[in-house]
Design a protein around this motif. Structure first.
Motif, PDB file in Angstrom:
ATOM      1  N   ILE A 282       0.839  -1.200   0.000  1.00  0.00           N
ATOM      2  CA  ILE A 282       0.000   0.000   0.000  1.00  0.00           C
ATOM      3  C   ILE A 282       0.872   1.247   0.000  1.00  0.00           C
ATOM      4  CG2 ILE A 282      -1.640   1.339   1.387  1.00  0.00           C
ATOM      5  CD1 ILE A 282      -2.842  -1.404   2.233  1.00  0.00           C
ATOM      6  N   TRP A 283       1.942   1.245   0.798  1.00  0.00           N
ATOM      7  CA  TRP A 283       2.821   2.401   0.851  1.00  0.00           C
ATOM      8  C   TRP A 283       3.467   2.642  -0.510  1.00  0.00           C
ATOM      9  CZ3 TRP A 283       8.152   2.845   0.170  1.00  0.00           C
ATOM     10  CH2 TRP A 283       8.654   4.120   0.432  1.00  0.00           C
ATOM     11  N   VAL A 284       3.891   1.579  -1.177  1.00  0.00           N
ATOM     12  CA  VAL A 284       4.504   1.724  -2.498  1.00  0.00           C
ATOM     13  C   VAL A 284       3.499   2.314  -3.484  1.00  0.00           C
ATOM     14  CG1 VAL A 284       5.427   0.437  -4.467  1.00  0.00           C
ATOM     15  CG2 VAL A 284       6.267  -0.041  -2.175  1.00  0.00           C
ATOM     16  N   VAL A 285       2.240   1.873  -3.410  1.00  0.00           N
ATOM     17  CA  VAL A 285       1.207   2.432  -4.293  1.00  0.00           C
ATOM     18  C   VAL A 285       1.042   3.921  -4.025  1.00  0.00           C
ATOM     19  CG1 VAL A 285      -1.268   2.396  -4.816  1.00  0.00           C
ATOM     20  CG2 VAL A 285       0.000   0.255  -4.633  1.00  0.00           C
ATOM     21  N   PHE A 286       0.989   4.317  -2.743  1.00  0.00           N
ATOM     22  CA  PHE A 286       0.885   5.748  -2.400  1.00  0.00           C
ATOM     23  C   PHE A 286       2.081   6.513  -2.933  1.00  0.00           C
ATOM     24  CE2 PHE A 286      -1.815   4.964   1.641  1.00  0.00           C
ATOM     25  CZ  PHE A 286      -2.958   4.899   0.870  1.00  0.00           C
ATOM     26  N   LEU A 287       3.273   5.951  -2.774  1.00  0.00           N
ATOM     27  CA  LEU A 287       4.486   6.619  -3.236  1.00  0.00           C
ATOM     28  C   LEU A 287       4.490   6.795  -4.746  1.00  0.00           C
ATOM     29  CD1 LEU A 287       7.301   7.760  -2.613  1.00  0.00           C
ATOM     30  CD2 LEU A 287       8.181   5.424  -2.850  1.00  0.00           C
ATOM     31  N   VAL A 288       4.149   5.744  -5.473  1.00  0.00           N
ATOM     32  CA  VAL A 288       4.111   5.824  -6.937  1.00  0.00           C
ATOM     33  C   VAL A 288       3.063   6.845  -7.389  1.00  0.00           C
ATOM     34  CG1 VAL A 288       3.531   4.521  -9.029  1.00  0.00           C
ATOM     35  CG2 VAL A 288       5.042   3.515  -7.312  1.00  0.00           C
ATOM     36  N   ASP A 289       1.891   6.829  -6.757  1.00  0.00           N
ATOM     37  CA  ASP A 289       0.847   7.793  -7.089  1.00  0.00           C
ATOM     38  C   ASP A 289       1.334   9.222  -6.850  1.00  0.00           C
ATOM     39  OD1 ASP A 289      -1.967   8.710  -7.583  1.00  0.00           O
ATOM     40  OD2 ASP A 289      -1.834   9.228  -5.444  1.00  0.00           O
ATOM     41  N   TYR A 290       1.958   9.443  -5.706  1.00  0.00           N
ATOM     42  CA  TYR A 290       2.456  10.782  -5.371  1.00  0.00           C
ATOM     43  C   TYR A 290       3.507  11.242  -6.388  1.00  0.00           C
ATOM     44  CZ  TYR A 290       4.484  14.628  -2.750  1.00  0.00           C
ATOM     45  OH  TYR A 290       4.940  15.861  -2.381  1.00  0.00           O
TER      46      TYR A 290
ATOM     47  N   VAL B 297       2.900  10.066   2.719  1.00  0.00           N
ATOM     48  CA  VAL B 297       3.820   9.105   2.109  1.00  0.00           C
ATOM     49  C   VAL B 297       5.040   8.881   3.005  1.00  0.00           C
ATOM     50  CG1 VAL B 297       5.384   8.739   0.167  1.00  0.00           C
ATOM     51  CG2 VAL B 297       3.078   9.546  -0.246  1.00  0.00           C
ATOM     52  N   VAL B 298       5.545   9.949   3.611  1.00  0.00           N
ATOM     53  CA  VAL B 298       6.792   9.870   4.365  1.00  0.00           C
ATOM     54  C   VAL B 298       6.575   9.410   5.812  1.00  0.00           C
ATOM     55  CG1 VAL B 298       8.743  11.230   5.206  1.00  0.00           C
ATOM     56  CG2 VAL B 298       7.857  11.623   2.927  1.00  0.00           C
ATOM     57  N   LEU B 299       5.516   9.890   6.462  1.00  0.00           N
ATOM     58  CA  LEU B 299       5.291   9.581   7.872  1.00  0.00           C
ATOM     59  C   LEU B 299       4.166   8.564   8.029  1.00  0.00           C
ATOM     60  CD1 LEU B 299       5.432  13.265   9.134  1.00  0.00           C
ATOM     61  CD2 LEU B 299       7.257  11.568   9.228  1.00  0.00           C
ATOM     62  N   PRO B 300       4.446   7.413   8.612  1.00  0.00           N
ATOM     63  CA  PRO B 300       3.428   6.362   8.723  1.00  0.00           C
ATOM     64  C   PRO B 300       2.160   6.796   9.447  1.00  0.00           C
ATOM     65  CG  PRO B 300       5.582   5.531   9.357  1.00  0.00           C
ATOM     66  CD  PRO B 300       5.731   7.005   9.144  1.00  0.00           C
ATOM     67  N   MET B 301       2.280   7.661  10.437  1.00  0.00           N
ATOM     68  CA  MET B 301       1.098   8.042  11.206  1.00  0.00           C
ATOM     69  C   MET B 301       0.096   8.862  10.386  1.00  0.00           C
ATOM     70  SD  MET B 301       2.729  10.950  13.680  1.00  0.00           S
ATOM     71  CE  MET B 301       4.379  10.341  13.719  1.00  0.00           C
ATOM     72  N   PHE B 302       0.504   9.414   9.264  1.00  0.00           N
ATOM     73  CA  PHE B 302      -0.384  10.223   8.436  1.00  0.00           C
ATOM     74  C   PHE B 302      -0.920   9.478   7.222  1.00  0.00           C
ATOM     75  CE2 PHE B 302       2.220  13.746  10.330  1.00  0.00           C
ATOM     76  CZ  PHE B 302       1.214  14.210  11.139  1.00  0.00           C
ATOM     77  N   ARG B 303      -0.619   8.206   7.087  1.00  0.00           N
ATOM     78  CA  ARG B 303      -1.043   7.469   5.900  1.00  0.00           C
ATOM     79  C   ARG B 303      -2.555   7.356   5.782  1.00  0.00           C
ATOM     80  NH1 ARG B 303       3.841   3.399   6.069  1.00  0.00           N
ATOM     81  NH2 ARG B 303       5.366   4.870   5.291  1.00  0.00           N
ATOM     82  N   THR B 304      -3.263   7.393   6.900  1.00  0.00           N
ATOM     83  CA  THR B 304      -4.721   7.312   6.814  1.00  0.00           C
ATOM     84  C   THR B 304      -5.309   8.556   6.163  1.00  0.00           C
ATOM     85  OG1 THR B 304      -4.879   8.113   9.085  1.00  0.00           O
ATOM     86  CG2 THR B 304      -5.007   5.741   8.757  1.00  0.00           C
TER      87      THR B 304
ATOM     88  N   VAL C 134      -7.095   8.486   2.643  1.00  0.00           N
ATOM     89  CA  VAL C 134      -8.523   8.215   2.478  1.00  0.00           C
ATOM     90  C   VAL C 134      -9.285   9.521   2.243  1.00  0.00           C
ATOM     91  CG1 VAL C 134     -10.575   7.277   3.619  1.00  0.00           C
ATOM     92  CG2 VAL C 134      -8.380   6.148   3.874  1.00  0.00           C
ATOM     93  N   LEU C 135      -8.801  10.603   2.807  1.00  0.00           N
ATOM     94  CA  LEU C 135      -9.485  11.884   2.659  1.00  0.00           C
ATOM     95  C   LEU C 135      -9.478  12.391   1.222  1.00  0.00           C
ATOM     96  CD1 LEU C 135      -8.330  13.674   5.912  1.00  0.00           C
ATOM     97  CD2 LEU C 135     -10.498  12.520   5.461  1.00  0.00           C
ATOM     98  N   ARG C 136      -8.637  11.823   0.385  1.00  0.00           N
ATOM     99  CA  ARG C 136      -8.628  12.234  -1.030  1.00  0.00           C
ATOM    100  C   ARG C 136      -9.957  11.902  -1.696  1.00  0.00           C
ATOM    101  NH1 ARG C 136      -3.936   9.604  -3.745  1.00  0.00           N
ATOM    102  NH2 ARG C 136      -4.921  10.515  -5.551  1.00  0.00           N
TER     103      ARG C 136
END
Length: 121
Positions: free
Chosen positions: A15-23, A47-54, A57-59
């Motif tokens: 999931i993190w890799v998908v977020f990174l690629v999208d960004y 993307v950088v800080l794990p605590m903000f990955r949720t 969803v706000l997108r």
């Protein structure tokens, strides 16, 4: 490390890799990259800080703008409400799950629900 834990970590990493690629793709597609970078710091944090990955969803709140201007304000309000409630529910369930796993484990640092909630965020 158990099989379930490895699978969970692999899923989170995917999931993190998908977020990174999208960004990175949206940054590369921006006309004014520096301006885009400054105006999307929340997404960089996700993307950088794990605590903000949720926050990713706000997108979904911006989805109606992508679909077109003809969608009414009521629909946007419902999407925002469902997104917020879903995010809170996922945080809560994630905190319960990590607390169940960590509470009685040897050497665990997560022993209370507030600690688990902080971790899940």
């Amino acid at each position: 490390m158990g099989t379930a834990r490895r699978a969970a970590e692999a899923g989170l990493n995917t999931i993190w890799v998908v977020f990174l690629v999208d960004y990175l793709a949206r940054l590369a597609a921006a006309d004014r990259r520096a301006h885009w970078l400054v105006t999307h710091l929340d997404e960089l944090a996700a993307v950088v800080l794990p605590m903000f990955r949720t926050l990713q969803v706000l997108r979904l709140v911006t989805l109606p703008r992508v679909l077109g201007r003809s969608i009414g304000q009521g629909f946007r309000d419902r999407v925002a409400m469902y997104t917020g409630v879903s995010t809170l529910l996922l945080l809560y369930l994630g905190a319960l799950a990590i607390l169940a796993v960590e509470r009685d484990a040897d050497g665990a640092t997560i022993r209370s629900f507030p600690d688990a909630l902080w971790w899940s965020g």
